[in-house]
Write an enzyme that holds these catalytic residues in place. Structure first.
Site: not given
Ligand SMILES: NC(=O)c1ccc[n+]([C@@H]2O[C@H](COP(=O)([O-])OP(=O)(O)OC[C@H]3O[C@@H](n4cnc5c(N)ncnc54)[C@H](OP(=O)(O)O)[C@@H]3O)[C@@H](O)[C@H]2O)c1
Length: 275
Positions: A9, A11, A33, A97-98, A121
């Site tokens: 992903g 991050l 997971i 998250t916020d 969410y």
């Molecule tokens: N993006 C934001 O603005 C934001 C803001 C605040 C907090 N966050 C938090 O920060 C963290 C990282 O966010 P991100 O934007 O980097 O997320 P991301 O790019 O969507 O990456 C999430 C990864 O988790 C994988 N995944 C999904 N379901 C899964 C499962 N059941 N088992 C194992 N892996 C799984 C996804 O695979 P697939 O792509 O194949 O589904 C993807 O590779 C998350 O916890 C998110 O809630 C994000």
């Protein structure tokens, strides 16, 4: 060993590039997971000392029509990680998250402030926080408005739109802190090294609206786009979002000496790196 789950992903990529030493990254389909058999197979084989869970169902609007998947991945999945972390004596680091807040406080949110998610969410991520806390050793890092080189994000959307349109309407009544995933990865690394536990807020310093963020992106990239204002109500997305969700990061600063740089500086570096 440090195990990063969700390593493919946005991050996750930056965590893999930032963490040092014995680090492994896994993602779907190697680990799911939501599947205890899959979780136990990976964790009991690798026996990491630290598990960083960056995996999540992150489509905020998609969660509204897919609540079951949201709760399964973002809530119950974290519970399975926490139970297995307890079994192998690992520390669980959960990214949150916020959006666990309702945005009505009118001042930056402290870690101990009451939560009140407005969306599926946000509810599912809150369930993930509560479940992560079942691991005897846990660290929860709440962050916001992420963008990074290896993921779909607002900056990339704006750059793409600037090649297609000369005028855009962007919401001006949601306020937060855009945060570069590289900077966040550095903070997570430091917190892990320092043995941080409990909840920490971590975001780039300063704040803006999405409208101001878009203007800053176009100013930096030299795109000639007129950015008009619109309200969240007018945008009418499926998920409600907090209007004011700045995270007070003073606990991070106090405990680790880390102050994340201003979002404008981080944005400049991101733009120079993505070229
Ligand atoms: N993006 C934001 O603005 C934001 C803001 C605040 C907090 N966050 C938090 O920060 C963290 C990282 O966010 P991100 O934007 O980097 O997320 P991301 O790019 O969507 O990456 C999430 C990864 O988790 C994988 N995944 C999904 N379901 C899964 C499962 N059941 N088992 C194992 N892996 C799984 C996804 O695979 P697939 O792509 O194949 O589904 C993807 O590779 C998350 O916890 C998110 O809630 C994000």
């Amino acid at each position: 060993m440090i195990l990063v789950i969700g390593a493919n992903g946005m991050l996750g990529h930056d965590l893999m590039a930032t963490l040092e030493g014995d680090v492994r990254g896994v993602d779907l389909p190697e680990i799911d997971i939501t599947d205890l058999v899959s979780v136990r197979k990976i964790l009991l084989t690798l026996k990491p000392k630290v598990i960083i869970n960056s995996a999540a169902y992150t489509d905020v609007d998609g969660c509204e029509s897919n609540a079951e998947r949201a709760m399964t991945v973002n809530g119950e999945g974290v519970g399975l990680l926490a139970l297995t972390a307890r079994e192998i004596g690992a520390k669980l680091v959960q990214i949150s998250t916020d959006y666990v807040f309702d945005g009505k406080k009118g001042a930056p949110y402290l870690e101990a402030d009451p939560v009140g998610p407005l969306s599926i969410y946000g509810e599912s991520k809150l369930a993930g926080e509560l479940n992560a806390a079942m691991a005897p050793e846990h660290l929860i890092v709440r962050t916001q408005w992420l963008y990074g080189i290896h993921g779909k994000n607002f900056v990339e959307t704006m750059i793409k739109l600037s090649g297609e349109k000369s005028e855009l309407a962007i919401v001006d009544d949601q306020i937060g802190s855009p945060t570069f995933t590289r900077d966040l990865a550095l903070v997570i690394k430091a917190l892990v090294e320092k043995g941080g536990s409990g909840i920490y807020h971590a975001a780039n310093s300063g704040f803006c609206s999405w409208n101001e963020f878009a203007k800053a992106i176009f100013a930096e990239t030299g795109a000639n786009v007129t950015v008009n204002s619109m309200t969240t109500k007018e945008l009418n997305r499926p998920a409600n979002r907090p209007l004011y969700s700045i995270l007070d990061c003073s606990r991070l600063e106090r405990d680790s000496g880390l102050k994340m740089r201003d979002w404008q500086d981080a944005l400049r570096e991101y733009l120079s790196l993505r070229k």
